[in-house]
Enzyme design. Structure first.
Site, PDB file in Angstrom:
ATOM      1  N   CYS A   1      58.728  26.708  25.203  1.00  0.00           N
ATOM      2  CA  CYS A   1      58.809  25.330  24.714  1.00  0.00           C
ATOM      3  C   CYS A   1      60.142  25.035  24.017  1.00  0.00           C
ATOM      4  O   CYS A   1      60.225  25.027  22.791  1.00  0.00           O
ATOM      5  CB  CYS A   1      57.650  24.983  23.780  1.00  0.00           C
ATOM      6  SG  CYS A   1      57.580  23.201  23.508  1.00  0.00           S
TER       7      CYS A   1
ATOM      8  N   ALA B   1      51.976  23.244  29.612  1.00  0.00           N
ATOM      9  CA  ALA B   1      51.854  22.097  30.510  1.00  0.00           C
ATOM     10  C   ALA B   1      52.373  22.453  31.892  1.00  0.00           C
ATOM     11  O   ALA B   1      51.795  22.048  32.911  1.00  0.00           O
ATOM     12  CB  ALA B   1      52.644  20.918  29.933  1.00  0.00           C
TER      13      ALA B   1
ATOM     14  N   CYS C   1      57.294  18.361  27.267  1.00  0.00           N
ATOM     15  CA  CYS C   1      57.568  18.715  25.875  1.00  0.00           C
ATOM     16  C   CYS C   1      57.076  17.572  25.002  1.00  0.00           C
ATOM     17  O   CYS C   1      57.719  16.519  24.955  1.00  0.00           O
ATOM     18  CB  CYS C   1      59.071  18.869  25.658  1.00  0.00           C
ATOM     19  SG  CYS C   1      59.616  20.545  25.720  1.00  0.00           S
TER      20      CYS C   1
ATOM     21  N   GLU D   1      44.173  42.553  30.230  1.00  0.00           N
ATOM     22  CA  GLU D   1      44.645  41.861  29.016  1.00  0.00           C
ATOM     23  C   GLU D   1      44.236  42.679  27.792  1.00  0.00           C
ATOM     24  O   GLU D   1      43.042  42.863  27.542  1.00  0.00           O
ATOM     25  CB  GLU D   1      44.023  40.454  28.982  1.00  0.00           C
ATOM     26  CG  GLU D   1      44.094  39.729  27.645  1.00  0.00           C
ATOM     27  CD  GLU D   1      45.523  39.439  27.209  1.00  0.00           C
ATOM     28  OE1 GLU D   1      46.185  38.626  27.841  1.00  0.00           O
ATOM     29  OE2 GLU D   1      45.975  40.061  26.216  1.00  0.00           O
TER      30      GLU D   1
ATOM     31  N   GLN E   1      49.137  28.114  21.277  1.00  0.00           N
ATOM     32  CA  GLN E   1      50.427  28.108  20.589  1.00  0.00           C
ATOM     33  C   GLN E   1      51.034  26.712  20.379  1.00  0.00           C
ATOM     34  O   GLN E   1      51.742  26.499  19.387  1.00  0.00           O
ATOM     35  CB  GLN E   1      51.429  28.993  21.338  1.00  0.00           C
ATOM     36  CG  GLN E   1      50.967  30.437  21.474  1.00  0.00           C
ATOM     37  CD  GLN E   1      51.762  31.202  22.538  1.00  0.00           C
ATOM     38  OE1 GLN E   1      52.970  31.045  22.654  1.00  0.00           O
ATOM     39  NE2 GLN E   1      51.087  32.018  23.328  1.00  0.00           N
TER      40      GLN E   1
ATOM     41  N   LYS F   1      59.579  26.307  29.718  1.00  0.00           N
ATOM     42  CA  LYS F   1      58.450  27.249  29.696  1.00  0.00           C
ATOM     43  C   LYS F   1      57.374  26.693  28.773  1.00  0.00           C
ATOM     44  O   LYS F   1      57.475  26.821  27.554  1.00  0.00           O
ATOM     45  CB  LYS F   1      58.928  28.605  29.184  1.00  0.00           C
ATOM     46  CG  LYS F   1      59.998  29.242  30.067  1.00  0.00           C
ATOM     47  CD  LYS F   1      60.422  30.571  29.506  1.00  0.00           C
ATOM     48  CE  LYS F   1      61.511  31.222  30.359  1.00  0.00           C
ATOM     49  NZ  LYS F   1      61.124  31.444  31.761  1.00  0.00           N
ATOM     50  N   THR F   2      56.365  26.065  29.367  1.00  0.00           N
ATOM     51  CA  THR F   2      55.312  25.454  28.549  1.00  0.00           C
ATOM     52  C   THR F   2      53.947  25.670  29.189  1.00  0.00           C
ATOM     53  O   THR F   2      53.841  25.959  30.387  1.00  0.00           O
ATOM     54  CB  THR F   2      55.512  23.917  28.431  1.00  0.00           C
ATOM     55  OG1 THR F   2      55.370  23.351  29.740  1.00  0.00           O
ATOM     56  CG2 THR F   2      56.855  23.542  27.845  1.00  0.00           C
TER      57      THR F   2
ATOM     58  N   ASP G   1      55.478  31.892  31.278  1.00  0.00           N
ATOM     59  CA  ASP G   1      56.744  32.045  30.572  1.00  0.00           C
ATOM     60  C   ASP G   1      57.650  33.121  31.160  1.00  0.00           C
ATOM     61  O   ASP G   1      58.865  33.061  31.000  1.00  0.00           O
ATOM     62  CB  ASP G   1      56.477  32.384  29.096  1.00  0.00           C
ATOM     63  CG  ASP G   1      55.906  31.210  28.327  1.00  0.00           C
ATOM     64  OD1 ASP G   1      55.856  30.095  28.887  1.00  0.00           O
ATOM     65  OD2 ASP G   1      55.507  31.405  27.159  1.00  0.00           O
TER      66      ASP G   1
HETATM   67  C1  LIG Z   1      55.794  27.095  18.495  1.00  0.00           C
HETATM   68  C2  LIG Z   1      55.398  26.832  19.925  1.00  0.00           C
HETATM   69  C3  LIG Z   1      55.191  25.533  20.352  1.00  0.00           C
HETATM   70  C4  LIG Z   1      54.834  25.267  21.657  1.00  0.00           C
HETATM   71  N1  LIG Z   1      54.584  23.968  22.023  1.00  0.00           N
HETATM   72  C5  LIG Z   1      54.132  23.710  23.270  1.00  0.00           C
HETATM   73  C6  LIG Z   1      53.731  22.390  23.634  1.00  0.00           C
HETATM   74  O1  LIG Z   1      53.779  21.477  22.821  1.00  0.00           O
HETATM   75  N2  LIG Z   1      53.263  22.169  24.886  1.00  0.00           N
HETATM   76  C7  LIG Z   1      53.155  23.180  25.803  1.00  0.00           C
HETATM   77  O2  LIG Z   1      52.705  22.933  26.911  1.00  0.00           O
HETATM   78  N3  LIG Z   1      53.554  24.446  25.501  1.00  0.00           N
HETATM   79  C8  LIG Z   1      54.023  24.735  24.259  1.00  0.00           C
HETATM   80  N4  LIG Z   1      54.355  26.017  23.920  1.00  0.00           N
HETATM   81  C9  LIG Z   1      54.478  27.043  24.981  1.00  0.00           C
HETATM   82  C10 LIG Z   1      53.165  27.612  25.459  1.00  0.00           C
HETATM   83  O3  LIG Z   1      52.379  28.029  24.385  1.00  0.00           O
HETATM   84  C11 LIG Z   1      53.483  28.766  26.398  1.00  0.00           C
HETATM   85  O4  LIG Z   1      54.363  28.314  27.411  1.00  0.00           O
HETATM   86  C12 LIG Z   1      52.247  29.339  27.056  1.00  0.00           C
HETATM   87  O5  LIG Z   1      51.277  29.711  26.108  1.00  0.00           O
HETATM   88  C13 LIG Z   1      52.646  30.556  27.874  1.00  0.00           C
HETATM   89  O6  LIG Z   1      51.554  31.072  28.541  1.00  0.00           O
HETATM   90  P1  LIG Z   1      51.696  32.459  29.311  1.00  0.00           P
HETATM   91  O7  LIG Z   1      50.372  32.678  29.947  1.00  0.00           O
HETATM   92  O8  LIG Z   1      52.915  32.512  30.140  1.00  0.00           O
HETATM   93  O9  LIG Z   1      51.919  33.499  28.137  1.00  0.00           O
HETATM   94  P2  LIG Z   1      50.928  33.882  26.951  1.00  0.00           P
HETATM   95  O10 LIG Z   1      50.034  32.758  26.597  1.00  0.00           O
HETATM   96  O11 LIG Z   1      51.781  34.468  25.885  1.00  0.00           O
HETATM   97  O12 LIG Z   1      50.017  35.005  27.581  1.00  0.00           O
HETATM   98  C14 LIG Z   1      50.547  36.218  28.032  1.00  0.00           C
HETATM   99  C15 LIG Z   1      49.445  37.243  27.972  1.00  0.00           C
HETATM  100  O13 LIG Z   1      49.896  38.439  28.596  1.00  0.00           O
HETATM  101  C16 LIG Z   1      49.404  39.525  27.867  1.00  0.00           C
HETATM  102  N5  LIG Z   1      50.233  40.708  28.082  1.00  0.00           N
HETATM  103  C17 LIG Z   1      51.466  40.941  27.572  1.00  0.00           C
HETATM  104  N6  LIG Z   1      51.884  42.167  27.944  1.00  0.00           N
HETATM  105  C18 LIG Z   1      50.902  42.696  28.703  1.00  0.00           C
HETATM  106  C19 LIG Z   1      50.747  43.938  29.379  1.00  0.00           C
HETATM  107  N7  LIG Z   1      51.687  44.888  29.335  1.00  0.00           N
HETATM  108  N8  LIG Z   1      49.619  44.136  30.079  1.00  0.00           N
HETATM  109  C20 LIG Z   1      48.639  43.193  30.143  1.00  0.00           C
HETATM  110  N9  LIG Z   1      48.740  42.004  29.512  1.00  0.00           N
HETATM  111  C21 LIG Z   1      49.858  41.771  28.802  1.00  0.00           C
HETATM  112  C22 LIG Z   1      49.457  39.066  26.417  1.00  0.00           C
HETATM  113  O14 LIG Z   1      48.554  39.820  25.628  1.00  0.00           O
HETATM  114  C23 LIG Z   1      49.064  37.604  26.531  1.00  0.00           C
HETATM  115  O15 LIG Z   1      47.708  37.373  26.328  1.00  0.00           O
HETATM  116  C24 LIG Z   1      54.694  26.331  22.597  1.00  0.00           C
HETATM  117  C25 LIG Z   1      54.877  27.652  22.167  1.00  0.00           C
HETATM  118  C26 LIG Z   1      55.213  27.900  20.846  1.00  0.00           C
HETATM  119  C27 LIG Z   1      55.402  29.331  20.402  1.00  0.00           C
END
Ligand SMILES: Cc1cc2nc3c(=O)[nH]c(=O)nc-3n(C[C@H](O)[C@H](O)[C@H](O)COP(=O)(O)OP(=O)(O)OC[C@H]3O[C@@H](n4cnc5c(N)ncnc54)[C@H](O)[C@@H]3O)c2cc1C
Length: 404
Positions: free
Chosen positions: A143, A311, A344, A19, A27, A308-309, A300
């Protein structure tokens, strides 16, 4: 979350998190930041505090993969070998996929909670009336409910600040309905009608002209005609399919087009073509890659037919953990399967929220315990409290620690 859960179940496992970022954001609270009711700094924590005890943090980027040799290549740390690999690199914002968006974001009228929620609130505070337009792209987004949450909050804010009569609040979306699950869609439709919000389904944004302060949509209704809910305020139009419709804006909030990170798209783990092209290919119940059985995908970037959340990830992580532990013991898969749960929390105003929980095929999946105490098909003050205080606490103290 996955690393913490694995470590809790077997402290002897050797686990590394690759990471590059030194900060981690909650978020889901960015919606509230955009409405001025949550401090942006409180959505940020040091990444170091997220790394579970006993887990190695490799501060680097994954670049390419050689799954035949179980290798992840990195930008600076050389190749890293693995026995099991969990891919969870999130989503990327493709600002340039919508012509005019990059320039528009530099103006004081266009904002996105996905990019800079503090700017959203600055624009909202400066808005003096006119067209406030909210939209989202045709791509999958994180989301899917977030673009409409800030729309309801804005509408509420304008009423509280005596600007509502001077404003059109317009929600224009490429989708056909306000929400995929009927029981929640019914509640949201009532709110839209009561609050005189202009709902424009089948509106796919194609271009922004920030000099003229206009956004152009393509009308993507396959069966055009008068649309069911396009209503109010003298800015209705009846369009034919593929027509371009341009609307002037005084405030524009949008989710940018989004896709899986480039290094995933170019990897052997992504769908090479078809509707899921570029997204991580995994079995939708076991979250295992169909060809490389020691590779799993969550979050995501995974091609899962649900929202994609965070949750959703809360229910995905334990499935991956169980399956990896079973594979390690040369056992068949655990019976624990992911059924597409996602949630959501649709904030519909300051002090009210509709908690929309569902699973694959848009089937309602509200928490049975919660359902005993509150009617989760209606907006509730208690759910607002959950969103503002409960869920952030659960995220930092339970989910990230692998305790749930
Ligand atoms: C405005 C907004 C509102 C939202 N509201 C909600 C809500 O109400 N309820 C809910 O459940 N969800 C909500 N979400 C969605 C939620 O935040 C995401 O679905 C969740 O954070 C995704 O997690 P993730 O681990 O897939 O991705 P992320 O949390 O984005 O983590 C991905 C990680 O991978 C790392 N990475 C990227 N590329 C590389 C690489 N090449 N090598 C190594 N590491 C890398 C990044 O640095 C990052 O830390 C919302 C999002 C937004 C933007």
């Amino acid at each position: 979350m996955t690393a913490a859960q694995l470590k809790r179940k077997n402290k002897n496992l050797s686990i590394a998190i690759l990471e590059p970022r030194t900060e981690h954001y909650y978020q889901p609270a960015w919606t509230l930041v955009g409405a001025g009711t949550f401090n942006f700094n409180s959505t940020r924590r040091d990444e170091a505090k997220m790394i579970p005890a006993g887990v190695e943090w490799i501060k680097d980027f994954a670049t390419t993969f050689d799954p035949e040799k179980n290798i992840v290549n990195t930008r600076n740390s050389g190749p890293i070998t693995y026995d099991y690999l969990v891919l969870s690199p999130g989503i990327q914002n493709d600002i340039d996929a919508l012509p005019g968006l990059r320039e528009a974001l530099e103006t004081d009228f266009v904002c996105s909670n996905y990019l800079d929620p503090e700017k959203t609130f600055r624009i909202l505070k400066n808005f003096k009336g006119g067209n406030a337009i909210f939209t989202q792209p045709t791509t999958p987004i994180r989301c899917g409910g977030a673009p409409q949450k800030i729309m309801y909050l804005t509408e509420d804010y304008l009423r509280k600040h005596h600007l509502r009569e001077k404003s059109n609040v317009i929600y224009a979306t490429p989708g056909s309905v306000i929400f995929g699950v009927k029981v929640f869609a019914d509640t949201l439709t009532d709110i839209i009608k009561k609050r005189n919000i202009v709902f424009k389904p089948f509106y796919a944004p194609v271009m922004i002209d920030s000099k003229k302060k206009e956004i152009t949509f393509r009308y993507v209704n396959p069966n055009p005609g008068p649309t069911a809910l396009t209503m109010n305020s003298g800015i209705n139009e009846i369009a034919s399919a593929q027509d371009l419709i341009t609307l002037p804006y005084d405030m524009l909030h949008l989710a940018p087009p989004q896709s899986a990170p480039d290094f995933i798209k170019q990897s052997p783990f992504a769908f090479a073509d078809g509707p899921n092209k570029g997204w991580l290919e995994v079995d939708i119940h076991t979250l295992q890659h169909p060809k490389y059985k020691n590779v799993f995908g969550i979050g995501d970037s995974a091609a899962l037919p649900t929202a994609k959340t965070g949750a959703a990830i809360r229910k995905q992580a334990p499935v991956v953990v169980d399956n990896i532990l079973h594979l390690m013991k040369n056992q068949s898969f655990s019976s624990h399967q992911y059924e597409g749960y996602s949630s959501c929390p649709i904030v519909t105003g300051y002090g009210e929220m509709l908690l929309c929980e569902f699973k694959y095929d848009n089937v309602r999946d509200s928490d049975p315990l919660l359902k005993r105490f509150v009617d989760t098909t209606k907006t509730q003050w208690s759910m607002w409290i959950l969103k503002k205080y409960g869920l952030p606490w659960l995220y930092w103290n339970m989910m990230m620690k692998g305790r749930m």
